[in-house]
Design an enzyme around this catalytic site. Structure first.
Site, PDB file in Angstrom:
ATOM      1  N   ALA A  41       0.866  -1.176   0.000  1.00  0.00           N
ATOM      2  CA  ALA A  41       0.000   0.000   0.000  1.00  0.00           C
ATOM      3  C   ALA A  41       0.905   1.229   0.000  1.00  0.00           C
ATOM      4  O   ALA A  41       1.725   1.402   0.909  1.00  0.00           O
ATOM      5  CB  ALA A  41      -0.901  -0.013   1.225  1.00  0.00           C
ATOM      6  N   SER A  42       0.761   2.054  -1.003  1.00  0.00           N
ATOM      7  CA  SER A  42       1.662   3.198  -1.165  1.00  0.00           C
ATOM      8  C   SER A  42       1.485   4.213  -0.039  1.00  0.00           C
ATOM      9  O   SER A  42       0.459   4.242   0.652  1.00  0.00           O
ATOM     10  CB  SER A  42       1.409   3.880  -2.507  1.00  0.00           C
ATOM     11  OG  SER A  42       1.656   2.995  -3.574  1.00  0.00           O
ATOM     12  N   VAL A  43       2.496   5.052   0.126  1.00  0.00           N
ATOM     13  CA  VAL A  43       2.431   6.155   1.091  1.00  0.00           C
ATOM     14  C   VAL A  43       1.241   7.052   0.720  1.00  0.00           C
ATOM     15  O   VAL A  43       1.126   7.474  -0.438  1.00  0.00           O
ATOM     16  CB  VAL A  43       3.743   6.962   1.063  1.00  0.00           C
ATOM     17  CG1 VAL A  43       3.663   8.145   2.016  1.00  0.00           C
ATOM     18  CG2 VAL A  43       4.928   6.073   1.383  1.00  0.00           C
TER      19      VAL A  43
END
Length: 404
Positions: free
Chosen positions: A71-73
């Site tokens: 899950a990206s920043v």
């Protein structure tokens, strides 16, 4: 007694407040991020951790240090959505389903008249996204187990496309699926660095209007970047396949004397200098990335500005890379920037790097223009600029009003 424990809404709004305070968001994107529940896309994770501005691994890679999926920043998610600028009714393809969180945000932004298709090559990741989207009320989002390099032609054309995995090249198949006038946002890698690039299609040309520093798990199936190990593998050069970098001519480079040259450019404690790297790629084919391990530093190799990822210039049997040193002669900008060089052409390469540093220092916010063309585009059809050739595309980088 008043319960001071923050609710999930509190946690989510605090995160969005934190992001917006540093980088103001378009109102529609801010509202979408306040609406979609990231915690439900990360089951088993403490909600307080789900609403921190950091990436979360959802599938480890048994064959390497980088995750297969994460899950990206959230601030990066917001930045790329702003670049994409989704509109109500858009038909969007997302490459890299991840947790499904980004697809849920896209669904909010395109509304009931829009369509979202998200694809992922990993069956477990695709299933995770499907289940999370069903759980959060976005069951109308189409999730497909599919090689991202092939896209999803059966549902094309798309008015917008976004990749949430790192790309070394723009696949030829994507050109056929993006509508003319459509917008593409992808983390694009060249010369060792990655930028989230926003492009609009104009016929057979993709034209960029924004680039932002980022880092993403690379897509499976592209192999345009090479790694050359030096100093018994304790120093690694990451370079493109068209660059003549190899272990034979560089085998003894770190046993040669060190050369240091310093520019007049200085940086503050929180000031980024990645623009040096970006600017250099617009004129210099010797640019790549150097990675110096802790063991190499202990063995006496000069510390780069950032040991894991600093720009380097490599030519024949010589290398030069960016260095930084704090001397506190200027309290606002206490660190000076320079170049460390090794090999017979160390001085010349170090001088070239100092020129790049100096050019960047004159306009630190300058970003080169970029156009991307199909691989078969003839030279006389390209705009004036510096060409980087890849398998499926030809990239041209330029600064307006210059010959760079």
């Amino acid at each position: 007694m008043v319960n001071s424990t923050p609710t999930l809404d509190d946690l989510r709004n605090r995160l969005v407040d934190e992001i917006a305070a540093k980088h103001p968001l378009p109102a529609r994107i801010e509202q979408a991020m306040r609406t979609v529940r990231r915690d439900l896309h990360l089951p088993g994770l403490d909600p307080a951790d789900a609403y921190t501005n950091r990436a979360v691994t959802i599938k480890d890679n048994p064959n390497g240090p980088l995750a297969l999926s994460c899950a990206s920043v959230p601030s990066t998610v917001a930045m790329m959505l702003a670049q994409l600028d989704p509109q109500p009714g858009d038909h969007i393809l997302e490459i890299g389903a991840g947790t499904g969180y980004n697809a849920a945000l896209l669904a909010e932004l395109v509304g009931p008249d829009g369509q979202i298709t998200t694809i992922d090559i990993d069956p477990g990741v695709a299933l995770h996204a499907r289940e999370a989207l069903n759980r959060t009320g976005y069951d109308h989002v189409r999730v497909m187990e599919r090689d991202g390099l092939k896209g999803a032609p059966e549902h094309a054309p798309y008015t917008r496309m976004i990749a949430t995995v790192g790309l070394w090249d723009v696949p030829a198949t994507w050109w056929e699926q993006l509508a003319d006038g459509g917008r593409l946002v992808l983390p694009l890698r060249w010369r060792g660095q990655t930028r989230s690039v926003a492009l609009t299609r104009h016929g057979d040309t993709l034209v960029s209007d924004d680039m932002e520093l980022c880092g993403f798990v690379p897509i499976i199936g592209q192999h345009g970047e090479r790694t050359t190990g030096l100093a018994n593998g304790t120093v690694r050069l990451h370079h493109d396949q068209d660059q003549p970098v190899g272990p034979d001519q560089l085998a003894e480079v770190f046993s040669t004397p060190l050369t240091e040259l310093w520019s007049r450019a200085r940086v503050g404690n929180e000031e980024t200098f990645d623009g040096i790297w970006l600017r250099a790629t617009a004129s210099d084919d010797t640019v790549c990335r150097v990675e110096v391990t802790k063991q190499a530093l202990e063995n006496g190799v000069r510390r780069p500005a950032i040991p894991g990822r600093s720009p380097a210039l490599v030519s024949d049997s010589s290398v030069a890379y960016l260095i930084a040193e704090r001397d506190n002669t200027d309290l606002e900008r206490p660190s000076r920037l320079g170049a460390a060089g090794y090999g017979p052409d160390a001085i010349a390469l170090a001088r070239d790097l100092v020129v790049h540093i100096t050019d960047w220092s004159t306009d630190r916010a300058a970003v080169p223009g970029m156009t991307i063309h199909p691989a078969g585009a003839p030279d006389n059809a390209l705009p004036k600029g510096h060409v980087v050739d890849k398998g499926d595309s030809r990239t041209v980088l330029f600064f307006t009003g210059t010959n760079a």
